[in-house]
Design a protein around this motif. Structure first.
Motif, PDB file in Angstrom:
ATOM      1  N   SER A  82       0.029  -7.186  -3.185  1.00  0.00           N
ATOM      2  CA  SER A  82      -0.677  -6.206  -2.036  1.00  0.00           C
ATOM      3  C   SER A  82      -0.406  -4.775  -2.083  1.00  0.00           C
ATOM      4  CB  SER A  82       0.040  -6.857  -0.656  1.00  0.00           C
ATOM      5  OG  SER A  82      -0.113  -8.243  -0.801  1.00  0.00           O
ATOM      6  N   TYR A  83       0.230  -4.251  -3.220  1.00  0.00           N
ATOM      7  CA  TYR A  83       0.210  -3.111  -3.295  1.00  0.00           C
ATOM      8  C   TYR A  83      -0.788  -1.892  -3.085  1.00  0.00           C
ATOM      9  CZ  TYR A  83       1.069   1.665  -5.691  1.00  0.00           C
ATOM     10  OH  TYR A  83       1.082   2.944  -5.894  1.00  0.00           O
ATOM     11  N   SER A  84      -1.938  -2.340  -3.777  1.00  0.00           N
ATOM     12  CA  SER A  84      -2.929  -1.593  -3.750  1.00  0.00           C
ATOM     13  C   SER A  84      -3.725  -1.459  -2.348  1.00  0.00           C
ATOM     14  CB  SER A  84      -4.102  -2.020  -4.756  1.00  0.00           C
ATOM     15  OG  SER A  84      -4.616  -3.138  -4.468  1.00  0.00           O
ATOM     16  N   LYS A  85      -3.633  -2.684  -1.825  1.00  0.00           N
ATOM     17  CA  LYS A  85      -4.125  -2.711  -0.205  1.00  0.00           C
ATOM     18  C   LYS A  85      -3.358  -1.896   0.924  1.00  0.00           C
ATOM     19  CE  LYS A  85      -6.181  -7.272  -0.398  1.00  0.00           C
ATOM     20  NZ  LYS A  85      -6.399  -8.728   0.231  1.00  0.00           N
ATOM     21  N   VAL A  86      -2.129  -1.965   0.503  1.00  0.00           N
ATOM     22  CA  VAL A  86      -1.266  -1.083   1.589  1.00  0.00           C
ATOM     23  C   VAL A  86      -1.359   0.431   1.421  1.00  0.00           C
ATOM     24  CG1 VAL A  86       1.287  -0.636   2.032  1.00  0.00           C
ATOM     25  CG2 VAL A  86       0.443  -3.049   1.794  1.00  0.00           C
ATOM     26  N   ARG A  87      -1.503   0.798  -0.069  1.00  0.00           N
ATOM     27  CA  ARG A  87      -1.546   1.978  -0.480  1.00  0.00           C
ATOM     28  C   ARG A  87      -2.988   2.719  -0.059  1.00  0.00           C
ATOM     29  NH1 ARG A  87       0.670   5.442  -5.635  1.00  0.00           N
ATOM     30  NH2 ARG A  87      -0.297   7.352  -4.797  1.00  0.00           N
ATOM     31  N   ALA A  88      -3.979   1.814  -0.068  1.00  0.00           N
ATOM     32  CA  ALA A  88      -5.214   2.276   0.271  1.00  0.00           C
ATOM     33  C   ALA A  88      -5.351   2.505   1.872  1.00  0.00           C
ATOM     34  CB  ALA A  88      -6.286   1.203  -0.238  1.00  0.00           C
ATOM     35  N   ALA A  89      -4.790   1.497   2.493  1.00  0.00           N
ATOM     36  CA  ALA A  89      -4.791   1.618   3.976  1.00  0.00           C
ATOM     37  C   ALA A  89      -4.074   2.694   4.494  1.00  0.00           C
ATOM     38  CB  ALA A  89      -4.296   0.257   4.700  1.00  0.00           C
ATOM     39  N   LEU A  90      -2.870   3.019   4.054  1.00  0.00           N
ATOM     40  CA  LEU A  90      -1.947   3.996   4.420  1.00  0.00           C
ATOM     41  C   LEU A  90      -2.922   5.494   4.047  1.00  0.00           C
ATOM     42  CD1 LEU A  90       1.594   2.989   3.526  1.00  0.00           C
ATOM     43  CD2 LEU A  90       0.256   3.027   5.705  1.00  0.00           C
ATOM     44  N   THR A  91      -3.429   5.483   2.834  1.00  0.00           N
ATOM     45  CA  THR A  91      -4.235   6.734   2.518  1.00  0.00           C
ATOM     46  C   THR A  91      -5.341   7.158   3.492  1.00  0.00           C
ATOM     47  OG1 THR A  91      -3.627   6.341   0.249  1.00  0.00           O
ATOM     48  CG2 THR A  91      -5.295   7.943   0.532  1.00  0.00           C
ATOM     49  N   VAL A  92      -6.150   6.123   3.919  1.00  0.00           N
ATOM     50  CA  VAL A  92      -7.460   6.304   4.698  1.00  0.00           C
ATOM     51  C   VAL A  92      -7.092   6.453   6.226  1.00  0.00           C
ATOM     52  CG1 VAL A  92      -9.391   4.827   5.593  1.00  0.00           C
ATOM     53  CG2 VAL A  92      -8.816   4.946   3.112  1.00  0.00           C
ATOM     54  N   CYS A  93      -5.642   5.903   6.758  1.00  0.00           N
ATOM     55  CA  CYS A  93      -5.410   5.744   8.278  1.00  0.00           C
ATOM     56  C   CYS A  93      -5.300   7.215   8.759  1.00  0.00           C
ATOM     57  CB  CYS A  93      -4.093   5.259   8.355  1.00  0.00           C
ATOM     58  SG  CYS A  93      -3.784   5.070  10.140  1.00  0.00           S
ATOM     59  N   GLY A  94      -6.006   7.860   9.636  1.00  0.00           N
ATOM     60  CA  GLY A  94      -5.866   8.878  10.250  1.00  0.00           C
ATOM     61  C   GLY A  94      -5.408   9.389  11.659  1.00  0.00           C
ATOM     62  N   GLN A  95      -5.438   8.071  12.237  1.00  0.00           N
ATOM     63  CA  GLN A  95      -4.908   8.118  13.724  1.00  0.00           C
ATOM     64  C   GLN A  95      -4.131   6.703  14.142  1.00  0.00           C
ATOM     65  OE1 GLN A  95      -7.762   8.754  16.648  1.00  0.00           O
ATOM     66  NE2 GLN A  95      -6.451   8.325  18.185  1.00  0.00           N
ATOM     67  N   VAL A  96      -3.028   6.703  14.711  1.00  0.00           N
ATOM     68  CA  VAL A  96      -2.397   5.395  15.234  1.00  0.00           C
ATOM     69  C   VAL A  96      -2.382   5.640  16.841  1.00  0.00           C
ATOM     70  CG1 VAL A  96      -1.097   5.200  13.276  1.00  0.00           C
ATOM     71  CG2 VAL A  96      -0.231   6.563  15.056  1.00  0.00           C
ATOM     72  N   VAL A  97      -2.342   4.203  17.508  1.00  0.00           N
ATOM     73  CA  VAL A  97      -2.338   4.196  18.687  1.00  0.00           C
ATOM     74  C   VAL A  97      -0.826   3.879  19.126  1.00  0.00           C
ATOM     75  CG1 VAL A  97      -3.111   3.078  20.997  1.00  0.00           C
ATOM     76  CG2 VAL A  97      -4.658   3.848  19.099  1.00  0.00           C
ATOM     77  N   VAL A  98       0.043   4.622  20.203  1.00  0.00           N
ATOM     78  CA  VAL A  98       1.271   4.170  20.486  1.00  0.00           C
ATOM     79  C   VAL A  98       1.390   4.264  21.770  1.00  0.00           C
ATOM     80  CG1 VAL A  98       3.747   5.054  20.229  1.00  0.00           C
ATOM     81  CG2 VAL A  98       2.372   5.541  18.211  1.00  0.00           C
ATOM     82  N   ALA A  99       1.730   3.387  22.327  1.00  0.00           N
ATOM     83  CA  ALA A  99       1.722   3.169  24.071  1.00  0.00           C
ATOM     84  C   ALA A  99       0.281   3.877  24.633  1.00  0.00           C
ATOM     85  CB  ALA A  99       2.895   4.060  24.543  1.00  0.00           C
ATOM     86  N   GLY A 100      -0.649   3.190  23.972  1.00  0.00           N
ATOM     87  CA  GLY A 100      -1.845   3.664  24.508  1.00  0.00           C
ATOM     88  C   GLY A 100      -2.405   5.003  24.271  1.00  0.00           C
ATOM     89  N   VAL A 101      -1.542   5.757  23.641  1.00  0.00           N
ATOM     90  CA  VAL A 101      -1.987   7.361  23.104  1.00  0.00           C
ATOM     91  C   VAL A 101      -2.518   7.356  21.915  1.00  0.00           C
ATOM     92  CG1 VAL A 101      -1.183   9.753  23.040  1.00  0.00           C
ATOM     93  CG2 VAL A 101      -0.506   8.122  24.967  1.00  0.00           C
ATOM     94  N   GLY A 102      -3.550   7.912  21.366  1.00  0.00           N
ATOM     95  CA  GLY A 102      -3.960   8.173  20.080  1.00  0.00           C
ATOM     96  C   GLY A 102      -3.440   9.265  19.588  1.00  0.00           C
ATOM     97  N   VAL A 103      -2.729   9.055  18.456  1.00  0.00           N
ATOM     98  CA  VAL A 103      -1.747  10.292  17.691  1.00  0.00           C
ATOM     99  C   VAL A 103      -2.199  10.371  16.275  1.00  0.00           C
ATOM    100  CG1 VAL A 103       0.436  10.970  17.110  1.00  0.00           C
ATOM    101  CG2 VAL A 103       0.365   9.596  18.943  1.00  0.00           C
ATOM    102  N   ARG A 104      -2.772  11.662  16.123  1.00  0.00           N
ATOM    103  CA  ARG A 104      -3.146  11.907  14.645  1.00  0.00           C
ATOM    104  C   ARG A 104      -1.837  11.792  13.563  1.00  0.00           C
ATOM    105  NH1 ARG A 104      -8.128  13.935  13.561  1.00  0.00           N
ATOM    106  NH2 ARG A 104      -7.222  15.230  11.866  1.00  0.00           N
TER     107      ARG A 104
END
Length: 127
Positions: A82-104
Motif C-alpha cells: 500500500s506504499y504507493s497509495k499512501v504516498r500519493a494520497a498524502l502528496t495530493v491532500c491539501g486540506q483536512v477537517v478537524v472538529a468541523g474546521v477545514g485546515v490547510r
C-alpha cells in the motif's frame, strides 16, 4: 575465488514487508482547533487515503511510529503493498477537517525506505 562466487549466489534478497516514511507536515497552528497528537495525525492520514481511494483502504494498517508536533515530523510505517497509495494520497491532500474546521495542510515525504534503520541517520544530499 570460487567459494566467494558460491556465497554470492546463495545470498537471497529479503522481502520488504513494510515501508517507512519520514513525513513533514506543514499547517497553520492558529487554524487548528485542537492540539495535534499522534492519534489525531493517524486519523488525518488515514482519512486522506480513504478520500482518494475509497473504503477499500479503510482497514489499511498505517502506524505512527514517532510524532514530533513541534517540528511537524511524522515517522509512518505502511505495508509495502500500500506504499504507493499512501504516498500519493498524502502528496495530493491539501486540506483536512478537524472538529468541523477545514485546515490547510501540506504533507511532504522527505525520505522513504523499506528499512527503518536507513531513516535513523542524517539525510544525505549531493552538493
Amino acid at each position: 575465488m570460487k567459494a566467494e562466487v558460491e556465497k554470492v549466489e546463495d545470498m537471497r534478497e529479503l522481502e520488504v514487508r513494510h515501508w517507512y516514511m519520514e513525513v513533514h507536515v506543514e499547517y497553520n497552528r492558529k487554524d487548528m482547533p485542537c492540539e495535534l497528537t499522534s492519534e489525531l495525525m493517524q486519523v488525518l492520514m488515514r482519512t486522506a487515503v480513504d478520500e482518494m481511494f475509497g473504503e477499500s483502504t479503510s482497514s489499511l494498517p498505517l502506524d505512527i511510529l514517532k510524532f514530533n508536533a513541534a517540528q511537524g515530523i511524522v515517522l509512518v510505517r505502511v505495508p509495502a503493498s500500500s506504499y504507493s497509495k499512501v504516498r500519493a494520497a498524502l502528496t495530493v491532500c491539501g486540506q483536512v477537517v478537524v472538529a468541523g474546521v477545514g485546515v490547510r495542510v501540506s504533507y511532504r515525504v522527505a525520505r522513504a525506505s523499506g528499512c527503518l534503520l536507513s531513516l535513523a541517520g542524517p539525510q544525505r544530499s549531493i552538493t
